[in-house]
Design a protein around this motif. Sequence first.
Motif, PDB file in Angstrom:
ATOM      1  N   LEU A 144       6.327   9.307   4.283  1.00 65.44           N
ATOM      2  CA  LEU A 144       7.707   8.807   4.219  1.00 65.44           C
ATOM      3  C   LEU A 144       8.716   9.897   3.886  1.00 65.44           C
ATOM      4  O   LEU A 144       9.913   9.723   4.122  1.00 65.44           O
ATOM      5  CB  LEU A 144       7.815   7.652   3.227  1.00 65.44           C
ATOM      6  N   PHE A 145       8.258  11.035   3.361  1.00 63.87           N
ATOM      7  CA  PHE A 145       9.179  12.138   3.101  1.00 63.87           C
ATOM      8  C   PHE A 145       9.700  12.749   4.398  1.00 63.87           C
ATOM      9  O   PHE A 145      10.716  13.439   4.397  1.00 63.87           O
ATOM     10  CB  PHE A 145       8.515  13.225   2.242  1.00 63.87           C
ATOM     11  N   ALA A 146       9.020  12.500   5.517  1.00 63.16           N
ATOM     12  CA  ALA A 146       9.425  13.071   6.803  1.00 63.16           C
ATOM     13  C   ALA A 146      10.206  12.087   7.669  1.00 63.16           C
ATOM     14  O   ALA A 146      10.590  12.424   8.781  1.00 63.16           O
ATOM     15  CB  ALA A 146       8.187  13.552   7.565  1.00 63.16           C
ATOM     16  N   THR A 147      10.426  10.879   7.174  1.00 63.10           N
ATOM     17  CA  THR A 147      11.164   9.881   7.950  1.00 63.10           C
ATOM     18  C   THR A 147      12.588   9.785   7.427  1.00 63.10           C
ATOM     19  O   THR A 147      12.897  10.315   6.366  1.00 63.10           O
ATOM     20  CB  THR A 147      10.477   8.503   7.869  1.00 63.10           C
TER      21      THR A 147
ATOM     22  N   HIS B 281      14.676   6.634   7.935  1.00 60.56           N
ATOM     23  CA  HIS B 281      15.254   5.294   7.858  1.00 60.56           C
ATOM     24  C   HIS B 281      14.140   4.257   7.744  1.00 60.56           C
ATOM     25  O   HIS B 281      12.958   4.563   7.930  1.00 60.56           O
ATOM     26  CB  HIS B 281      16.154   5.008   9.063  1.00 60.56           C
ATOM     27  N   ASP B 282      14.541   3.044   7.444  1.00 59.07           N
ATOM     28  CA  ASP B 282      13.597   1.968   7.147  1.00 59.07           C
ATOM     29  C   ASP B 282      12.599   1.697   8.261  1.00 59.07           C
ATOM     30  O   ASP B 282      11.396   1.573   8.016  1.00 59.07           O
ATOM     31  CB  ASP B 282      14.376   0.688   6.813  1.00 59.07           C
ATOM     32  N   GLU B 283      13.056   1.623   9.487  1.00 61.52           N
ATOM     33  CA  GLU B 283      12.152   1.337  10.605  1.00 61.52           C
ATOM     34  C   GLU B 283      11.080   2.425  10.735  1.00 61.52           C
ATOM     35  O   GLU B 283       9.897   2.135  10.925  1.00 61.52           O
ATOM     36  CB  GLU B 283      12.936   1.198  11.914  1.00 61.52           C
ATOM     37  N   ALA B 284      11.495   3.682  10.608  1.00 59.00           N
ATOM     38  CA  ALA B 284      10.543   4.795  10.686  1.00 59.00           C
ATOM     39  C   ALA B 284       9.573   4.769   9.499  1.00 59.00           C
ATOM     40  O   ALA B 284       8.393   5.091   9.657  1.00 59.00           O
ATOM     41  CB  ALA B 284      11.290   6.127  10.740  1.00 59.00           C
TER      42      ALA B 284
ATOM     43  N   ALA C  35       6.986   2.102  10.211  1.00 58.04           N
ATOM     44  CA  ALA C  35       6.099   2.558  11.285  1.00 58.04           C
ATOM     45  C   ALA C  35       5.100   3.595  10.760  1.00 58.04           C
ATOM     46  O   ALA C  35       3.933   3.596  11.155  1.00 58.04           O
ATOM     47  CB  ALA C  35       6.918   3.143  12.436  1.00 58.04           C
ATOM     48  N   ALA C  36       5.549   4.461   9.866  1.00 59.41           N
ATOM     49  CA  ALA C  36       4.661   5.489   9.306  1.00 59.41           C
ATOM     50  C   ALA C  36       3.536   4.861   8.487  1.00 59.41           C
ATOM     51  O   ALA C  36       2.392   5.306   8.553  1.00 59.41           O
ATOM     52  CB  ALA C  36       5.463   6.460   8.445  1.00 59.41           C
ATOM     53  N   VAL C  37       3.847   3.832   7.719  1.00 56.61           N
ATOM     54  CA  VAL C  37       2.805   3.157   6.938  1.00 56.61           C
ATOM     55  C   VAL C  37       1.889   2.367   7.866  1.00 56.61           C
ATOM     56  O   VAL C  37       0.664   2.411   7.739  1.00 56.61           O
ATOM     57  CB  VAL C  37       3.423   2.240   5.854  1.00 56.61           C
ATOM     58  N   ARG C  38       2.467   1.684   8.826  1.00 57.38           N
ATOM     59  CA  ARG C  38       1.695   0.859   9.763  1.00 57.38           C
ATOM     60  C   ARG C  38       0.713   1.689  10.593  1.00 57.38           C
ATOM     61  O   ARG C  38      -0.326   1.194  11.030  1.00 57.38           O
ATOM     62  CB  ARG C  38       2.640   0.103  10.696  1.00 57.38           C
TER      63      ARG C  38
ATOM     64  N   VAL D   1      -1.192   7.893  -0.640  1.00 53.25           N
ATOM     65  CA  VAL D   1      -0.278   7.240  -1.577  1.00 53.25           C
ATOM     66  C   VAL D   1       0.222   8.249  -2.604  1.00 53.25           C
ATOM     67  O   VAL D   1      -0.570   8.883  -3.296  1.00 53.25           O
ATOM     68  CB  VAL D   1      -0.979   6.048  -2.281  1.00 53.25           C
ATOM     69  N   VAL D   2       1.548   8.377  -2.691  1.00 52.37           N
ATOM     70  CA  VAL D   2       2.157   9.244  -3.700  1.00 52.37           C
ATOM     71  C   VAL D   2       2.881   8.416  -4.759  1.00 52.37           C
ATOM     72  O   VAL D   2       3.270   8.935  -5.799  1.00 52.37           O
ATOM     73  CB  VAL D   2       3.118  10.283  -3.089  1.00 52.37           C
ATOM     74  N   GLY D   3       3.066   7.123  -4.483  1.00 53.45           N
ATOM     75  CA  GLY D   3       3.717   6.239  -5.441  1.00 53.45           C
ATOM     76  C   GLY D   3       3.334   4.799  -5.191  1.00 53.45           C
ATOM     77  O   GLY D   3       3.106   4.385  -4.048  1.00 53.45           O
ATOM     78  N   LEU D   4       3.250   4.048  -6.284  1.00 56.02           N
ATOM     79  CA  LEU D   4       2.872   2.641  -6.218  1.00 56.02           C
ATOM     80  C   LEU D   4       3.639   1.909  -7.305  1.00 56.02           C
ATOM     81  O   LEU D   4       3.702   2.381  -8.444  1.00 56.02           O
ATOM     82  CB  LEU D   4       1.360   2.520  -6.477  1.00 56.02           C
ATOM     83  N   SER D   5       4.251   0.791  -6.953  1.00 58.79           N
ATOM     84  CA  SER D   5       4.816  -0.069  -7.988  1.00 58.79           C
ATOM     85  C   SER D   5       4.027  -1.362  -7.979  1.00 58.79           C
ATOM     86  O   SER D   5       3.508  -1.788  -6.938  1.00 58.79           O
ATOM     87  CB  SER D   5       6.309  -0.334  -7.773  1.00 58.79           C
ATOM     88  N   VAL D   6       3.929  -1.958  -9.149  1.00 56.00           N
ATOM     89  CA  VAL D   6       3.134  -3.167  -9.281  1.00 56.00           C
ATOM     90  C   VAL D   6       3.768  -4.051 -10.351  1.00 56.00           C
ATOM     91  O   VAL D   6       4.379  -3.557 -11.306  1.00 56.00           O
ATOM     92  CB  VAL D   6       1.657  -2.826  -9.593  1.00 56.00           C
TER      93      VAL D   6
END
Length: 150
Positions: free
Chosen positions: A104-107, A109-112, A115-118, A127-132
């Motif tokens: 996500l550091f290379a994207t 906007h939200d859509e990108a 798509a990167a996670v998908r 994973v570099v961060g997680l909220s729970v």
Amino acid sequence: MNSEAPLAPSAAPPVRFDTKIAVLLRVDLEPWQRLNVTAFLVSGLGSRLPEVIGEPYEDADGTPYLPMFRQPVLVFEGTKEILTAAHSRALSRALPRAVFTADLFATGHDEANRAAVRAVHREQLDVVGLSVYGPRNAVDKVLKGARMHP
């Protein structure tokens, strides 16, 4: 006699919440990345879990402000291995969570971002961060091995 208003309301007894909001960051992130990842991750919780949001704020002049979380957000850090394990534990406990991957550091906007996670299988996510969010004891188990962010 001091005519200035107090800086804060009188001290009330501490509140112990039954739930916990936590962010876990990878230790090797740059300071700007830590801030950025934290902001993104908590926005996910606040947007889907109305029970974590308090009432709107207002100053003494009646100026309205947006509501914020009703409880503290605790920030932790851990190694890549700790994040991978925490991610698995959060999934196995079906706790509400948000994930931020290195991609996500290379994207831009939200859509990108989505798509990167998908594009990556769950076990392969970097994973570099997680909220729970969830019951205090369940979140504590997810965070096993992590330490409070300095």
